[in-house]
Design a protein around this motif. Structure first.
Motif, PDB file in Angstrom:
ATOM      1  N   GLU A  80       0.832  -1.210   0.000  1.00 45.03           N
ATOM      2  CA  GLU A  80       0.000   0.000   0.000  1.00 45.03           C
ATOM      3  C   GLU A  80       0.861   1.251   0.000  1.00 45.03           C
ATOM      4  O   GLU A  80       0.529   2.248  -0.654  1.00 45.03           O
ATOM      5  CB  GLU A  80      -0.941   0.016   1.208  1.00 45.03           C
ATOM      6  CG  GLU A  80      -1.844   1.242   1.213  1.00 45.03           C
ATOM      7  CD  GLU A  80      -2.900   1.237   2.303  1.00 45.03           C
ATOM      8  OE1 GLU A  80      -3.493   2.307   2.549  1.00 45.03           O
ATOM      9  OE2 GLU A  80      -3.138   0.161   2.904  1.00 45.03           O
ATOM     10  N   ALA A  83       1.892   1.872  -3.454  1.00 47.62           N
ATOM     11  CA  ALA A  83       0.772   2.439  -4.210  1.00 47.62           C
ATOM     12  C   ALA A  83       0.598   3.920  -3.907  1.00 47.62           C
ATOM     13  O   ALA A  83       0.372   4.737  -4.810  1.00 47.62           O
ATOM     14  CB  ALA A  83      -0.514   1.677  -3.884  1.00 47.62           C
ATOM     15  N   HIS A  87       0.975   7.194  -6.448  1.00 45.27           N
ATOM     16  CA  HIS A  87      -0.014   8.269  -6.537  1.00 45.27           C
ATOM     17  C   HIS A  87       0.635   9.626  -6.301  1.00 45.27           C
ATOM     18  O   HIS A  87       0.370  10.591  -7.032  1.00 45.27           O
ATOM     19  CB  HIS A  87      -1.123   8.027  -5.508  1.00 45.27           C
ATOM     20  CG  HIS A  87      -2.086   9.162  -5.376  1.00 45.27           C
ATOM     21  ND1 HIS A  87      -3.046   9.450  -6.320  1.00 45.27           N
ATOM     22  CD2 HIS A  87      -2.224  10.107  -4.401  1.00 45.27           C
ATOM     23  CE1 HIS A  87      -3.744  10.509  -5.950  1.00 45.27           C
ATOM     24  NE2 HIS A  87      -3.262  10.916  -4.781  1.00 45.27           N
ATOM     25  N   THR A  99      -8.718   3.580  -1.045  1.00 51.27           N
ATOM     26  CA  THR A  99      -8.304   2.182  -0.912  1.00 51.27           C
ATOM     27  C   THR A  99      -9.512   1.286  -0.661  1.00 51.27           C
ATOM     28  O   THR A  99     -10.502   1.693  -0.049  1.00 51.27           O
ATOM     29  CB  THR A  99      -7.308   2.000   0.239  1.00 51.27           C
ATOM     30  OG1 THR A  99      -7.973   2.231   1.486  1.00 51.27           O
ATOM     31  CG2 THR A  99      -6.140   2.961   0.104  1.00 51.27           C
ATOM     32  N   THR A 140      -6.544   8.121  -7.660  1.00 51.83           N
ATOM     33  CA  THR A 140      -6.090   6.731  -7.744  1.00 51.83           C
ATOM     34  C   THR A 140      -6.949   5.846  -6.853  1.00 51.83           C
ATOM     35  O   THR A 140      -7.244   6.203  -5.715  1.00 51.83           O
ATOM     36  CB  THR A 140      -4.615   6.618  -7.292  1.00 51.83           C
ATOM     37  OG1 THR A 140      -3.799   7.451  -8.124  1.00 51.83           O
ATOM     38  CG2 THR A 140      -4.121   5.176  -7.398  1.00 51.83           C
ATOM     39  N   PHE A 142      -6.836   2.227  -5.108  1.00 49.27           N
ATOM     40  CA  PHE A 142      -5.944   1.117  -4.753  1.00 49.27           C
ATOM     41  C   PHE A 142      -6.780  -0.071  -4.311  1.00 49.27           C
ATOM     42  O   PHE A 142      -7.496  -0.005  -3.305  1.00 49.27           O
ATOM     43  CB  PHE A 142      -4.998   1.530  -3.628  1.00 49.27           C
ATOM     44  CG  PHE A 142      -4.122   0.412  -3.128  1.00 49.27           C
ATOM     45  CD1 PHE A 142      -3.328  -0.313  -4.003  1.00 49.27           C
ATOM     46  CD2 PHE A 142      -4.097   0.077  -1.781  1.00 49.27           C
ATOM     47  CE1 PHE A 142      -2.530  -1.363  -3.547  1.00 49.27           C
ATOM     48  CE2 PHE A 142      -3.294  -0.945  -1.311  1.00 49.27           C
ATOM     49  CZ  PHE A 142      -2.517  -1.666  -2.201  1.00 49.27           C
ATOM     50  N   ASP A 144      -6.466  -3.486  -2.885  1.00 44.78           N
ATOM     51  CA  ASP A 144      -5.553  -4.391  -2.206  1.00 44.78           C
ATOM     52  C   ASP A 144      -6.129  -5.808  -2.207  1.00 44.78           C
ATOM     53  O   ASP A 144      -7.344  -5.995  -2.185  1.00 44.78           O
ATOM     54  CB  ASP A 144      -5.333  -3.918  -0.765  1.00 44.78           C
ATOM     55  CG  ASP A 144      -4.097  -4.523  -0.138  1.00 44.78           C
ATOM     56  OD1 ASP A 144      -3.321  -5.186  -0.869  1.00 44.78           O
ATOM     57  OD2 ASP A 144      -3.887  -4.343   1.073  1.00 44.78           O
ATOM     58  N   VAL A 182      -4.553   1.023  -9.201  1.00 44.85           N
ATOM     59  CA  VAL A 182      -3.356   0.313  -8.749  1.00 44.85           C
ATOM     60  C   VAL A 182      -3.843  -0.836  -7.874  1.00 44.85           C
ATOM     61  O   VAL A 182      -4.595  -0.612  -6.917  1.00 44.85           O
ATOM     62  CB  VAL A 182      -2.415   1.237  -7.955  1.00 44.85           C
ATOM     63  CG1 VAL A 182      -1.214   0.451  -7.436  1.00 44.85           C
ATOM     64  CG2 VAL A 182      -1.960   2.408  -8.810  1.00 44.85           C
ATOM     65  N   SER A 183      -3.475  -2.029  -8.219  1.00 44.30           N
ATOM     66  CA  SER A 183      -3.924  -3.199  -7.455  1.00 44.30           C
ATOM     67  C   SER A 183      -2.710  -3.931  -6.885  1.00 44.30           C
ATOM     68  O   SER A 183      -1.582  -3.745  -7.348  1.00 44.30           O
ATOM     69  CB  SER A 183      -4.753  -4.138  -8.330  1.00 44.30           C
ATOM     70  OG  SER A 183      -4.071  -4.461  -9.521  1.00 44.30           O
TER      71      SER A 183
END
Length: 360
Positions: A80, A83, A87, A99, A140, A142, A144, A182-183
């Motif tokens: 994270e 990520a 960003h 997130t 962004t 994210f 997770d 973003v993964s």
């Protein structure tokens, strides 16, 4: 007025002005200097080991790109944080960073969490809710533990990525969103695809570019650097003066293989800061699993199956390849010579293990 306003409460945010874009570029430069430069504020990104230098270079390269990024790494490695760093160095730095832990929400709630819902869309929907895509508009998102997302939700996520639109539950019209995804996952998605647990088309949408976060055990002297920084932070929160390690405690920390990675190290430093009565952390202030030193893997007669023993070979091979590449400063030919294998053989393993290095 909300960022996505209009029918059903959703619409496209108007484009930013030239002044705003200029401010974003300035913020991006500052973020890049802070996060990737020497002594950056993000503790988990501290480190001078070759694996971390490679990671920082890739973050700098991919940060300015609008492409979706898949972050691979073991649990606790700081995916994270990577990520967030992406960003912060991107053109979207002034936008939101949202997130969602895909492993922490029930499958029946995934669609609502991602896309939102209108009041009365289903039993229990007593108020309108904006989904993560809407909240991340202009910034962004994210995702997770993307490997834990169910197949039904994967199909709907794929559609949102392909069309750039979302449709909240109970809303008749779709709305455009501008989101960089973003993964991250600790799972082998290629294996998940082979076992029909993950969609291959979604995988390619998410993995336009890929980052691999190195486990702590492969970061060499970064362990000491991180331990000192995390201990200092823990001591400060408790109102204690800066603390130091005895040689024995430091040696034990370096010898541990850290299966929980940076998260485990952070917890260990919190515990040590509480336990130490003096401004010195001794071996006795560390947990028993650290004091005992690295465990030997059980042999063939101690319960490991052939499959488990075979799987262990890959981890060992990856570690040795990484050590050789670090010693050779990324030069494939020199690393191959050190291992006693051909250049072709090491190049295949570099690709298989996702070790992006220069071809020398």
């Amino acid at each position: 007025m909300s960022a996505l306003d209009g029918r059903c409460g959703w619409n496209t945010r108007r484009a930013g002005s030239a002044i705003r874009e200029s401010a974003q570029r300035h913020r991006r430069v500052l973020a890049l200097t802070e996060t990737l430069g020497a002594g950056g504020s993000a503790r988990e990104l501290l480190g001078a080991s070759e694996p971390m230098r490679r990671l920082k270079r890739k973050i700098q390269k991919y940060g300015a790109s609008p492409a979706n990024v898949l972050i691979q790494g073991e649990s606790g490695t700081g995916k994270e944080l990577v990520a967030r760093t992406l960003h912060n160095v991107s053109p979207r730095a002034a936008g939101p960073f949202v997130t969602l832990n895909c492993a922490a929400i029930p499958e029946t709630m995934v669609e609502s969490e991602l896309f939102g819902h209108e009041k009365g869309a289903f039993t229990g929907a007593v108020a309108k809710k904006r989904g993560k895509f809407a909240l991340a508009h202009g910034g962004t998102l994210f995702l997770d533990e993307i490997g834990d997302l169910g197949l039904a939700a994967q199909a709907k996520l794929l559609r949102a990525l392909e069309e750039g639109e979302i449709q909240p539950l109970g809303c008749e019209e779709a709305a455009h969103v501008s989101v960089r995804v973003v993964s991250a996952t600790h799972k082998d998605l290629a294996e998940e695809i082979a076992n029909r647990r993950f969609r291959q088309d979604l995988y390619y949408r998410l993995r336009v570019v890929e980052l691999s976060v190195p486990p702590l055990r492969e970061r060499g002297d970064d362990i000491e650097l991180l331990a000192r920084a995390l201990l200092r932070a823990a001591a400060s929160r408790m109102g204690k003066r800066d603390m130091e390690f005895t040689p024995g405690a430091l040696a034990a920390l370096k010898a541990h293989d850290w299966p929980g990675n940076v998260r485990e190290l952070r917890n260990e430093m919190e515990s040590a800061a509480i336990d130490a009565e003096l401004p010195i952390v001794d071996l006795d202030n560390l947990s028993s699993r650290i004091r005992k030193g690295p465990r030997e893997r059980p042999g063939p007669r101690e319960g490991l199956s052939l499959a488990e023993r075979f799987a262990a070979l890959e981890a060992t091979e990856r570690r040795l390849i990484g050590e050789a590449l670090e010693a050779a400063r990324g030069n494939l030919s020199e690393a191959a010579r050190r291992l006693g294998i051909t250049r072709v053989m090491i190049k295949r393993r570099v690709v298989r293990f996702g070790l992006g290095l220069r071809d020398g």
